[in-house]
Design an enzyme around this catalytic site. Sequence first.
Site, short mmCIF file in Angstrom:
data_model
loop_
_atom_site.label_atom_id
_atom_site.label_comp_id
_atom_site.label_asym_id
_atom_site.label_seq_id
_atom_site.Cartn_x
_atom_site.Cartn_y
_atom_site.Cartn_z
N ASP A 259 84.70 -11.04 -92.90
CA ASP A 259 83.32 -11.12 -92.42
C ASP A 259 82.73 -9.76 -92.11
OD1 ASP A 259 83.51 -13.90 -92.46
OD2 ASP A 259 84.47 -13.93 -90.51
N ASP B 204 80.12 -18.49 -89.59
CA ASP B 204 81.39 -18.80 -90.19
C ASP B 204 81.78 -20.20 -89.69
OD1 ASP B 204 83.58 -17.92 -91.61
OD2 ASP B 204 84.70 -17.52 -89.78
N LYS C 145 106.74 -38.34 -96.35
CA LYS C 145 105.28 -38.17 -96.26
C LYS C 145 104.83 -37.21 -97.35
CE LYS C 145 104.27 -34.21 -93.27
NZ LYS C 145 105.45 -33.62 -92.68
N ASP D 100 84.98 -13.97 -87.76
CA ASP D 100 86.16 -13.48 -87.04
C ASP D 100 87.12 -12.77 -87.96
OD1 ASP D 100 86.89 -15.64 -88.48
OD2 ASP D 100 87.65 -16.82 -86.82
#
Length: 1017
Positions: A715, A371, A502, A711
């Site tokens: 998965d 991963d 921004k 994690d």
Amino acid sequence: MDGREYSPAATTSENGGGRRKQKEKELDELKKEVNLDDHKLSLDELGRKYQVDLSRGLSNARAAEVLAQDGPNALTPPPTTPEWVKFCRQLFGGFSILLWIGAILCFLAYGIQAAMEDEPSNDNLYLGVVLAAVVIVTGCFSYYQEAKSSKIMDSFKNMVPQQALVIREGEKIQINAENVVVGDLVEVKGGDRVPADMRIISSHGCKVDNSSLTGESEPQTRSPEFTHENPLETRNICFFSTNCVEGTARGIVISTGDRTVMGRIASLASGLEVGRTPIAMEIEHFIRLITGVAVFLGLSFFILSLILGYTWLEAVIFLIGIIVANVPEGLLATVTVCLTLTAKRMARKNCLVKNLEAVETLGSTSTICSDKTGTLTQNRMTVAHMWFDNQIHEADTTEDQSGATFDKRSPTWAALSRIAGLCNRAVFKPGQENISISKRDTAGDASESALLKCIQLSCGSVKKMRDKNPKVTEIPFNSTNKYQLSIHEREEDPQGHILVMKGAPERILERCSRILLQGQEVPLDEEMKEAFQNAYLELGGLGERVLGFCHLYLPPDKFPRGFRFDADEVNFPTSDLCFVGLMSMIDPPRAAVPDAVGKCRSAGIKVIMVTGDHPITAKAIAKGVGIISEGNETVEDIAARLNIPVSQVNPREAKACVVHGSDLKDMTAEQLDEILRNHTEIVFARTSPQQKLIIVEGCQRQGAIVAVTGDGVNDSPALKKADIGIAMGIAGSDVSKQAADMILLDDNFASIVTGVEEGRLIFDNLKKSIAYTLTSNIPEITPFLLFIIANIPLPLGTVTILCIDLGTDMVPAISLAYEAAESDIMKRQPRNPRTDKLVNERLISMAYGQIGMIQALGGFFTYFVILAENGFLPARLLGVRLAWDDRSTNDLEDSYGQEWTYEQRKVVEFTCHTAFFASIVVVQWADLIICKTRRNSVFQQGMKNKILIFGLLEETALAAFLSYCPGMGVALRMYPLKVTWWFCAFPYSLLIFAYDEVRKLILRRYPGGWVEKETYY
């Protein structure tokens, strides 16, 4: 279809075959992508579908009805193995079966003897009891080891019951999340876990962290708009067990429990069949070999003894005796202890192994699917580059702040850092003054936290900066205008304000007419726009997330202090601003990863990156950590270099390859195999959990032994399917830890490499332990065979055999587990499980056919010496057995005519047993020393293994104790020896050492030659 058609509980079929088919069908269903259309419905349709009032929620009666029908909103826990089954597996699995069969045969032989003879010898009874005891003790030990690991596992589970805020009958109530039902109106706010899959109907600045589900580290905006066909990507769906990071949202629950996307992944993981571990297959292969040898020897001598005129019953007892003598009693304990020691060593290096067999699996791994987020990277966004004064500056992304520095004196940097600090809602959580800035926890979005840390590191306290320039108004970031703006009172001007902004660089630039260079505002011309474009593309191409910054000093005459700025009906300028610079962020690779990936490559292990993130980011990180090595190109790179369309490039020319999840969706298994075969360096980006599983299955089809790291919950199916699943101890979710075989306590990919090294070492060392243990089988069996064929008094008794196998041989065999690697084990290819066996014919031929034979000669030499000293020359011994063992014969003559009573004969016989035992100990010294290495000379390897030296001393001390301790004559029929008798076997010990050193010298001189083919195990 609302995902309720396949509930994992629906497997009820009468016959087993049907049930299996049903299960396979369900797994295939689960492997398919998520299929729901609630995100496409209008709010009215949604209300009708779930019979709910979108402002007042469900009625309590309706909620109770749905709860009764659907069951609680919780994941079905994976089926756990009951403790007694685990215990029985340890008692009857693998190697133990061999010992149990031995024990049963012993009791059988004892039964036959008891029925036939008046005073049967109790040897077989003792042997049976001891064998059973060995299995039980070892079984308890292994069970205890695994129970300890699972205790650590249980401590990971979080026991806090989760709460949810629902609106029922128009009232807000807090309920246990398990009681949430489909159709409930739920409200979530920053910091909450989403209690079920829900369709958003209203939101306010809501962002969720989907990383445990998709692997994207960026928080995702959530709003009522339908933005994407794919339910996993659209903005108006929130998923069960993801976290809401900021803002608030209301939604209608569309699925609960096992029917949620997360629930389907968990059921997919628990439904997968797990294959056997490589070491279990090795031990099975070994048992087949040993049993084959034992049965072959047993039957040969059974037939021979019948030919020699023994009765049927005697022949059966011989048969059982030979088979049992072949069973290496001590080996089960040795293997268990060796694996346990390695597991302990790995735990010290931050690898927690859940079951002992996984220790070796890691060593035979040939492919690692890793991963990206959190495993290869640090899982925290960090500012990587800035562009100001028409120049790209590198920021420091190392974990310990030891990296690059840039010139902080430029007035433009002062302006840029001020915008990044002020136009920013992230704050440090309180009480972390003693922690280094980069490690502190923050409240706020990942990108803003990265800016906050960067400015705090280079310019000092951001809080002070904000206090001196207090915020007057702000427009938060939203997805339509893609910028965030705030207005502050200026500290250096008692009347003035500054507007800071921004956002997405192209959006910021189109609002600017000037640019700041060396602190001076100059008009923004085409040349500067092109410079901006180049910088933006370069940083974006590095897989970084780029933000643009601009400001405007508001004229004090129009906007004096106290002016009422209105963020909704904008009454201040938002264009004609001054562009200041760009800052780009990335989740940087962990420091130890590039080195670890390099080690994997030299160890012949293919590292594949599988991530839910963008292809550009994934490729940049893959290049950063060396998964795509320097100079290797993908098809797109070649096309760009040659300036031709991608379709014209031969894919075989590209060593590296980045595969997009959407392409993977349409691939056949053959096409995937083609990619896995032809490319050495592969990155899969934008993959879904189901695709991860498909990739693992693809690698296994190639015959690879696959390790998977991950994690997230996403998965877990891949972790379960892989030969070894590796979960993250810190960032990992409970589901992933449950599915894995091993847990990295420090979440660091580099720990896997130490694990691989330990796994390879234990495989080598187990070979050595087994070679050492098996060798003494020959000097234990041959006395029995000669006893049958040549009719001589028994040279070695059952009890003495047990003293060797469970006494003197144990510590030395275990000490070989501590042997250092002979060469660099990380420089060779992974072992091929089909050809490279733990125990092969060559090992058996070395142990039984060569070294074992020399050992047997040493034992017989001692035996004949002692009997000759007592008057029985070898010729007199042939055929004397019946008279020798006859209790009524008290006048047996020796070679010199002396008469021996039964008692006297037996004392000499038992002294011979003791001496034969001592001889085996002496020749096992040499065997232990030669087993230290398989190719190198002992002089190259050295005697650094202290445990092994202790083992040599321990076996000698134990042998001396058994021989000289008073009372042993009665207890174990072991008698004291003359000192000279200890030395009879010395020449044979030296012969073994010399023989093997010469063999290894030839091995090193002529690699691949005849000697290697025949004797290298």
